[in-house]
Scaffold this active site. Structure first.
Site, PDB file in Angstrom:
ATOM      1  N   TYR A  69       2.823  -5.213   6.233  1.00 24.20           N
ATOM      2  CA  TYR A  69       3.510  -5.222   7.340  1.00 24.20           C
ATOM      3  C   TYR A  69       2.726  -4.631   8.539  1.00 24.20           C
ATOM      4  O   TYR A  69       1.684  -3.999   8.316  1.00 24.20           O
ATOM      5  CB  TYR A  69       4.795  -4.407   7.112  1.00 24.20           C
ATOM      6  CG  TYR A  69       4.639  -2.862   7.081  1.00 24.20           C
ATOM      7  CD1 TYR A  69       4.977  -2.072   8.147  1.00 24.20           C
ATOM      8  CD2 TYR A  69       3.840  -2.276   5.985  1.00 24.20           C
ATOM      9  CE1 TYR A  69       4.717  -0.798   8.428  1.00 24.20           C
ATOM     10  CE2 TYR A  69       3.768  -0.908   6.019  1.00 24.20           C
ATOM     11  CZ  TYR A  69       3.960  -0.176   7.238  1.00 24.20           C
ATOM     12  OH  TYR A  69       3.906   1.032   7.163  1.00 24.20           O
ATOM     13  N   LYS A 103      -2.398  -2.061   4.483  1.00 25.77           N
ATOM     14  CA  LYS A 103      -0.965  -1.619   4.978  1.00 25.77           C
ATOM     15  C   LYS A 103       0.205  -2.542   4.139  1.00 25.77           C
ATOM     16  O   LYS A 103       0.626  -3.364   4.686  1.00 25.77           O
ATOM     17  CB  LYS A 103      -0.827  -1.931   6.769  1.00 25.77           C
ATOM     18  CG  LYS A 103       0.444  -1.246   7.189  1.00 25.77           C
ATOM     19  CD  LYS A 103       0.223  -1.370   8.761  1.00 25.77           C
ATOM     20  CE  LYS A 103       1.454  -0.483   9.389  1.00 25.77           C
ATOM     21  NZ  LYS A 103       1.431   0.577   9.230  1.00 25.77           N
ATOM     22  N   GLU A 121      -3.612  12.019   5.466  1.00 24.55           N
ATOM     23  CA  GLU A 121      -2.978  11.609   6.598  1.00 24.55           C
ATOM     24  C   GLU A 121      -1.577  12.232   6.545  1.00 24.55           C
ATOM     25  O   GLU A 121      -1.116  12.727   5.662  1.00 24.55           O
ATOM     26  CB  GLU A 121      -2.987  10.012   6.570  1.00 24.55           C
ATOM     27  CG  GLU A 121      -2.523   9.262   5.575  1.00 24.55           C
ATOM     28  CD  GLU A 121      -2.796   7.742   5.755  1.00 24.55           C
ATOM     29  OE1 GLU A 121      -3.213   7.321   6.835  1.00 24.55           O
ATOM     30  OE2 GLU A 121      -2.842   7.402   4.623  1.00 24.55           O
ATOM     31  N   LEU A 179      -5.061   4.980   6.040  1.00 25.53           N
ATOM     32  CA  LEU A 179      -4.863   3.790   6.983  1.00 25.53           C
ATOM     33  C   LEU A 179      -5.784   3.523   7.949  1.00 25.53           C
ATOM     34  O   LEU A 179      -5.748   4.691   8.722  1.00 25.53           O
ATOM     35  CB  LEU A 179      -3.441   3.433   7.407  1.00 25.53           C
ATOM     36  CG  LEU A 179      -3.001   2.381   8.148  1.00 25.53           C
ATOM     37  CD1 LEU A 179      -3.147   1.092   7.185  1.00 25.53           C
ATOM     38  CD2 LEU A 179      -1.696   2.678   8.577  1.00 25.53           C
TER      39      LEU A 179
END
Length: 287
Positions: free
Chosen positions: A33, A150, A182, A207
């Site tokens: 996505y 992702k 993260e 990411l």
């Protein structure tokens, strides 16, 4: 107002949109996505999101069902049909619906599923949290090892968000082997007392944030010192500032981590300036 959404080549009222129960995104989280922000009816950093989408599809050996040019047209059409001036466009591509459940990839002729929808978010740019800052809790990072892709495998980040909510905080930072990876839906940063911006280096562990790339570029252009390396929660608590970046939060300051104030619990000047620069530049480049 009923939203218009996009499903496999059709624009439909959201009440009429359907995806098969055999879709691999539903059964296996076998999908990727992207989320693109919209400000003043224009797309923010669409090219960056399209490039990362290509990378995610390639890493999962998933065929690209729609060209970048056509995808841009779909984004613009959804903005127009929904009268979206400020908010987000969510895009999801899965490996499709082969008609039954099987761990093995479906036959080559199985068409991917493509879904897009808008989310109106008035006040996205003028979020009050940019003035007051976020409160963060730390959680153990228990995600799979390919966080650079992702994917729609977001259960653990969702659990992290809920852990933060239960603690009366805004978000969680994930920690692995004693250092921060993260946030649940953002990249994490600190600013040392010497004024250096520190954020974890790119790898499979985090990411590859589109906003991250832009913010670091703008920081270096503004002659700010940047260091890409891991940092601990203790180092973050002792830092002059902390902040996060994402497509929907832009640059958002952090003022508390695990109950300890960061920078005296006040929003710092570097995070504030980076947010200003980012929004100024993104408005100029929006399409």
């Amino acid at each position: 107002m009923t939203r218009t959404v996009y499903v496999n080549g059709e624009y439909l009222p959201e009440t009429e949109a359907k995806v098969s129960i055999f879709d691999r995104g539903f059964l296996f989280a076998d999908g990727v996505y992207e989320v693109t922000s919209v400000l003043n009816g224009k797309l923010i950093d669409f090219a960056g999101h399209a490039k990362r989408l290509d990378r995610s599809l390639t890493e999962l050996e998933m065929k690209r069902p729609i060209s970048t040019e056509d995808l841009l047209e779909v984004h613009r059409e959804l903005v127009s049909r929904n009268g979206l001036t400020e908010g987000l466009i969510y895009l999801q591509i899965t490996r499709g619906a082969p008609g039954d459940r099987d761990f093995a990839f479906p036959p080559e002729e199985t068409e991917p599923t493509v879904v897009l929808f808008t989310q109106a978010m008035p006040g996205l740019e003028a979020s009050p949290k940019a003035k007051t800052g976020l409160k963060i809790v730390s959680v153990e990072d228990l995600r799979w090892g390919r966080r650079d892709i992702k994917t729609v495998q977001l259960l653990y980040p969702s659990l992290g968000k809920m852990a933060a909510k239960k603690a009366g905080c805004d978000d969680a930072w994930m920690v692995e082997d004693g250092v921060v990876t993260e946030g649940t839906s953002n990249n994490a940063y600190i600013v040392t007392k010497a004024g250096t911006i520190v954020t974890r280096q790119l790898s499979n562990d985090i990411l590859h944030g589109i906003t991250r790339a832009a913010v670091l570029r703008f920081a270096r252009e503004a002659q700010m010192k940047v260091e890409e390396r891991p940092f601990t929660i203790a180092e973050a608590q002792d830092a002059a500032e902390a902040f996060v970046t994402s497509a929907s939060a832009f640059v958002m300051p952090v003022v508390e981590i695990d109950g300890a104030p960061v920078g005296g619990g006040m929003v710092g000047p570097i995070a504030t300036r980076l947010r200003e620069i980012y929004l100024e530049e993104m408005h100029k480049a929006a399409i």
